[in-house]
Design a protein around this motif. Structure first.
Motif, mmCIF file in Angstrom:
data_model
loop_
_atom_site.group_PDB
_atom_site.id
_atom_site.type_symbol
_atom_site.label_atom_id
_atom_site.label_comp_id
_atom_site.label_asym_id
_atom_site.label_seq_id
_atom_site.Cartn_x
_atom_site.Cartn_y
_atom_site.Cartn_z
ATOM 1 N N GLY A 49 -2.450 2.035 3.824
ATOM 2 C CA GLY A 49 -3.322 0.886 4.024
ATOM 3 C C GLY A 49 -4.724 1.053 3.498
ATOM 4 O O GLY A 49 -5.556 0.155 3.662
ATOM 5 N N SER A 51 0.844 -1.183 0.000
ATOM 6 C CA SER A 51 0.000 0.000 0.000
ATOM 7 C C SER A 51 0.880 1.234 0.000
ATOM 8 O O SER A 51 1.866 1.308 0.737
ATOM 9 C CB SER A 51 -0.918 0.027 1.228
ATOM 10 N N THR A 96 -5.651 1.339 0.220
ATOM 11 C CA THR A 96 -5.757 0.437 -0.921
ATOM 12 C C THR A 96 -4.465 -0.363 -1.047
ATOM 13 O O THR A 96 -3.399 0.073 -0.597
ATOM 14 C CB THR A 96 -6.012 1.195 -2.232
ATOM 15 N N TRP A 97 -4.584 -1.528 -1.696
ATOM 16 C CA TRP A 97 -3.460 -2.448 -1.807
ATOM 17 C C TRP A 97 -3.339 -2.975 -3.226
ATOM 18 O O TRP A 97 -4.334 -3.086 -3.951
ATOM 19 C CB TRP A 97 -3.649 -3.641 -0.864
#
Length: 812
Positions: free
Chosen positions: A123, A119, A125-126
């Motif tokens: 954290g 990310s 989006t990954w």
């Protein structure tokens, strides 16, 4: 797969085969003494399982046969990921130089074929890191300057750009180089320590040290005798020559001279697996234990470097099993621990008192927990099945932060027959799981309030009521069938054979005409035996009868009703789990009260047989089964399973599910363990073509389900996928003329792609003809009137619009 990669994969499975000293899995049907700590069986997923249905940490099934991919040409399918997000995240780490960079290591069930997610926005989006795709990541550490290290199923990897690109280190210890833990010297970031998996005793090098950032490594294994997996490493922040290592057999070893000599500091600790260490130079914390066979440990502390130990857990803890430890960087009295199935526990007074399952985590099984470096407010939690959670208030509350992590292990998907946008999925981890649902076709998912056990199947009844099968552990909630009520709450229906895990159920079937009739298939388990079973209720689950109990070592796998309105004729498949490929088919002609074998025309050797029934003729039944460990064959019955014939088609890979098209009686879909992952037949199972564009190589395809007649869904070990089904758009024209005094209608059509078409006149089938685009129908009538036609794909509900023509007068 190459020989070297196969050997490495097998070695990794051995390395991760942690059973904490339990006996090897017993043969099918074997039983221990009730309540003994070493009772062990193998369940329907192939995993070692104790009497309550617990799986041991780190043990998973090997990759499905035929997992190697092959080049294929797919047909029109265009699959897309549907969700929900999730996966087994074994560790997380936040960059020491940029808190927006977060890494999450994925290891499905603690075994192989995982990877790494990254990310760049803290954290939110990954995305998956391609360099480590297919390599499970068990441990991640950032050095002070931002260099990242990952312990994987295949050595230590290093990244100098925040996890974007990676290079591997060579440990020079052979193929079994699975790295389960990493520590970076806080004074000299070039010094690394690594804990190595023991490969079930075959890997004797279990602790290694590097003085040059991972370029070269030396063996620093303590003199333990038997090999043990190094599960956690901690370095004294004040004296980097002092290192502590925890092992999976419950031992703690300490060195004060960088591994030249070691001291065993295990006295006073239970002999259960250890998973994490925390050390600040004064207080040493160790956590461990596992649910399997009640190998509990909890959290212990020592203020004399392990000479003496004191438990920090207390009677308020539901279960003393700890996977991860985090200490507030600014307050050593604040400790967070992740547990197996009971969430995150927190103390703010050094362990004198505890808050249990804080921040809405009470049903989570956590694997790791870390404060953001230097930050007492931000915490990242890696969990089984549901991936990453984040807290911004020191652990008082957690929210899921897994968007983009598509690794949730789904076992089943189904769609409400009354609403194609309402979908449910069943998922599971080692000893946890649940049910997700969506009412908008997968755009948004809701976690259903079911007990946090493993779930093997979901199914909507014809009236739209949702049901799910729990497959333990029974210490969390009773296994069996659960039903969602009108208020959204869930209740258990059974069947209940006792307080242990005694019913290993796999399939749910409802009657379309009798809402009180429900059938379940599976096998007895543990102290109840190991026989194939079929259960029936005639009152919607209030009472149950075991209407079939077969030989030991078998399981009832699939079941169908011949839907002729009577609910008398039924077909079930029995899967032989002994490896002898001696599976069978059963029929019932009295509503499931009694069963008999129906094998005429079937081969004598197959396993994992799945069924589906034609949507246009309830007596046309298809069966697909493994002929060998890496091939599947298809059979067809035209008389409701009385007799069978091979269609002649075989495939690479084993069948995982079979589904008959709801709108086309000659179209059948199949999911497979090898590429192509999904295949389709449009000629009643005689031939199949790839139907997998977008899911090539996806891990472990499982069940198929239709969302109405226009969408097909697939559950996999990487989430759910969907594809639209393009139906034929058939247009038809009709004209009347006289031929030798008789009235005939000349029909023409376009858009049908089937070999044959059905001609309907006034709603009645008058003929099935080759799909040549034209047909003359002699109507043989006199006077004046009208006649209405439809042209349909043969054995299908895909039809043209109705066309009406007049005869004996002006055109209609």
């Amino acid at each position: 797969m190459s020989t070297s990669r196969l050997r490495r994969a097998l070695g990794a499975l051995l390395a991760l085969g942690l059973t904490g000293g339990a006996v090897p899995a017993a043969s099918a049907g074997a039983a221990g003494t009730a309540g003994s700590s070493d009772s062990q069986w193998t369940d329907s997923s192939g995993l070692p399982t104790d009497a309550h249905g617990h799986h041991p940490d780190g043990v998973t099934v090997p990759p499905t046969a035929g997992e190697a991919t092959a080049a294929v040409t797919s047909t029109a399918a265009a699959w897309s990921l549907l969700g929900p997000p999730g996966g087994d995240i074994y560790d997380t780490a936040v960059s020491t130089v940029d808190p927006k960079i977060v890494l999450a290591g994925y290891a499905p069930g603690g075994s192989l074929n995982g990877g790494l997610y990254r990310s760049g926005d803290g954290g939110t989006t990954w995305s998956e890191v391609p360099a480590l795709h297919g390599r499970s990541v068990f441990a991640i550490e950032f050095a002070a300057g931002g260099t990242a290290y990952a312990g994987t199923q295949d050595s230590v990897w290093r990244s100098n750009d925040g996890g974007l690109t990676w290079v591997a280190s060579n440990l020079n210890i052979g193929l079994n180089d699975q790295v389960l833990s990493i520590a970076v010297d806080p004074v000299n970031p070039s010094v690394l320590w690594a804990g190595i998996g023991n490969a079930l005793g075959s890997q004797k090098v279990n602790v290694m040290r590097s003085a040059d950032g991972g370029t070269t490594w030396t063996n620093r294994t303590p003199p333990m005798g038997a090999a043990q997996s190094g599960r956690a490493v901690a370095i004294d922040p004040n004296d980097p020559n002092t290192v502590i290592v925890a092992f999976d057999a419950g031992q703690v070893w300490v060195t004060r001279d960088s591994g030249v000599s070691w001291t065993n500091r295990s006295a006073g600790l239970p002999a259960s697996p250890l998973f994490d260490i925390g050390y600040d130079g004064t207080r040493l914390l160790v956590g461990g234990g596992q649910l399997f066979n009640n190998q509990y440990l909890g959290l212990y502390q020592s203020t004399d470097l392990g000479v003496t130990w004191t438990p920090l857990h207390n009677s308020s803890w539901p279960i003393p099993v700890v996977h991860g430890i985090a200490v507030d960087p600014h307050d050593p009295d604040t400790i967070l621990v992740t547990t197996a199935g009971t969430g995150v526990h927190r103390t703010t007074d050094g362990g004198a008192t505890w808050e249990i399952g804080v921040g809405g985590t009470s049903a989570l099984s956590g694997r790791s927990i870390h404060f953001v470096p230097g930050n007492s407010r931000e915490v990242f939690l890696g969990s089984d099945t549901r991936a990453v959670f984040r807290s911004t208030d020191g652990g008082a509350s957690f929210v899921q932060s897994s968007n983009g992590i598509a690794e949730i292990d789904l076992r089943s998907v189904h769609v409400n027959p009354r609403d194609p946008d309402e979908i449910a999925i069943a998922f599971q981890g080692q000893n946890t799981g649940g049910v997700y649902s969506t009412v908008d076709g997968g755009a948004n998912w809701k976690l259903e309030p079911v007990p946090p056990t493993r779930y093997g199947a979901v199914r909507f009844a014809p009236d739209g009521t949702l049901y799910a099968l729990s497959t333990g552990p029974s210490t969390v909630a009773q296994e069996g069938l659960y039903r969602r009520g009108g208020d959204g709450s869930w209740s258990v229906l059974g069947p209940d054979q006792g307080s242990y895990y005694e019913s290993d159920l796999t399939t749910i079937l409802f009657s379309r005409t009798n809402p009180d009739l429900i059938l379940l298939t599976g096998a007895d388990f543990g102290y109840a035996g190991n026989e194939a079973t079929i259960w029936r209720t005639l009152d919607r689950g209030q009472t149950w009868a075991k209407v079939y109990e077969g030989p030991s070592g078998q399981a009832a796998l699939d079941i169908e009703i011949v839907e002729n309105g009577a609910d008398e004729e039924m077909i079930a498949t029995i899967n032989d789990r002994s490896g002898a490929y001696a599976s069978s088919v059963l029929r019932s002609e009295d509503g499931g009260t009694s069963w008999f074998t129906s094998m005429i025309g079937l081969s004598g050797r197959y396993m994992n047989p799945y069924l589906c029934v034609s949507s246009h003729d309830p007596y046309v039944v298809y069966l697909a089964a493994w002929l060998t460990f890496s091939s599947t064959g298809v059979y067809r019955s035209l008389d409701g399973g009385v007799t069978w014939e091979s269609t002649g088609w075989t495939s690479n890979g084993g069948v995982a599910d079979l589904a008959c098209d709801p709108a086309d009686g000659r179209t059948v879909y199949m999911s497979l363990s090898a590429d192509p992952r999904v295949v389709r037949s449009v000629d009643a199972g005689t031939t199949f073509a790839p139907f997998e564009s977008g899911i090539e190589g996806v891990r472990q395809p499982r069940t198929l389900a239709f969302a109405g007649a226009s969408r097909l869904l697939l559950a996999t070990a990487k989430g759910s996928y969907a594809t639209n089904l393009d139906r034929d758009v058939i247009t038809v024209g009709a004209s009347v003329r006289r031929n030798r005094g008789q009235l005939v209608v000349d029909l023409t059509w376009q858009g049908a792609t089937s070999a044959d078409v059905d001609i309907y006149r006034d709603g009645t089938l008058v003929g099935t003809v080759p799909n040549g685009g034209a047909h003359t129908d002699p109507i043989g009538v006199h006077g004046r009137g009208t006649v209405t036609y439809q042209v349909c794909r043969a054995d299908s509900s895909t039809c043209s619009a109705k066309t009406t023509v007049a005869y004996g007068g002006p055109p209609a």
